[in-house]
Write a protein that holds these residues in place. Sequence first.
Motif, short mmCIF file in Angstrom:
data_model
loop_
_atom_site.label_atom_id
_atom_site.label_comp_id
_atom_site.label_asym_id
_atom_site.label_seq_id
_atom_site.Cartn_x
_atom_site.Cartn_y
_atom_site.Cartn_z
N ASP A 138 56.34 101.33 62.99
CA ASP A 138 55.06 101.81 63.51
C ASP A 138 54.79 101.05 64.79
O ASP A 138 54.57 99.84 64.77
N GLN A 187 52.45 101.04 68.29
CA GLN A 187 51.29 101.56 69.01
C GLN A 187 51.21 100.84 70.36
O GLN A 187 51.24 99.61 70.40
N THR A 224 47.76 106.42 76.00
CA THR A 224 48.72 105.83 75.07
C THR A 224 50.15 106.13 75.52
O THR A 224 50.41 107.20 76.09
N HIS A 257 54.22 106.29 74.18
CA HIS A 257 55.10 106.41 73.03
C HIS A 257 56.52 106.19 73.51
O HIS A 257 56.92 106.70 74.55
N ASP A 274 60.46 106.58 72.22
CA ASP A 274 61.29 107.21 71.19
C ASP A 274 62.61 106.44 71.09
O ASP A 274 63.50 106.62 71.93
N TRP A 299 60.33 107.31 77.28
CA TRP A 299 58.90 107.10 77.05
C TRP A 299 58.10 108.34 77.42
O TRP A 299 58.53 109.15 78.25
#
Length: 133
Positions: A92, A94, A112, A114, A116, A123
Amino acid sequence: MTTRATGNFDLNWDEQPPYDKAEGATLAKVTVTKKFRGDLVGTSVAELIKAMTDVPDSAGYVAIERVTGTLHGREGSFVLQHNAIMDRGKGDLQIRIVPDSGTGELKGISGTMHVDPSKGHFWTLDYSIDESA
């Protein structure tokens, strides 16, 4: 309105020796430098503190990262805050833009990011810019 930016990055991982090897978890500091490509062209420096347990694939880290560059033609910087947990292989992560950390043409940015891990260092950044900030 939210805008999506994508790309990838290269990174350099500079880990210091653990500063705490107490029972339960080993703590260490890491400095990570990145070079971003794609809709964000620039660099960053992140300071991480990580905890590694004796259980395989259980760990965590927190980090603060200053990103400087050009995002969709807008030049400036912003700060990302990371919070990551790996619970016996289930991750997880964040990553959020710190409110009011944007400078230059990125003043007022929020959003935000992310990453992968299955695609390497790919990103996605979902962001908006409050023009009144």
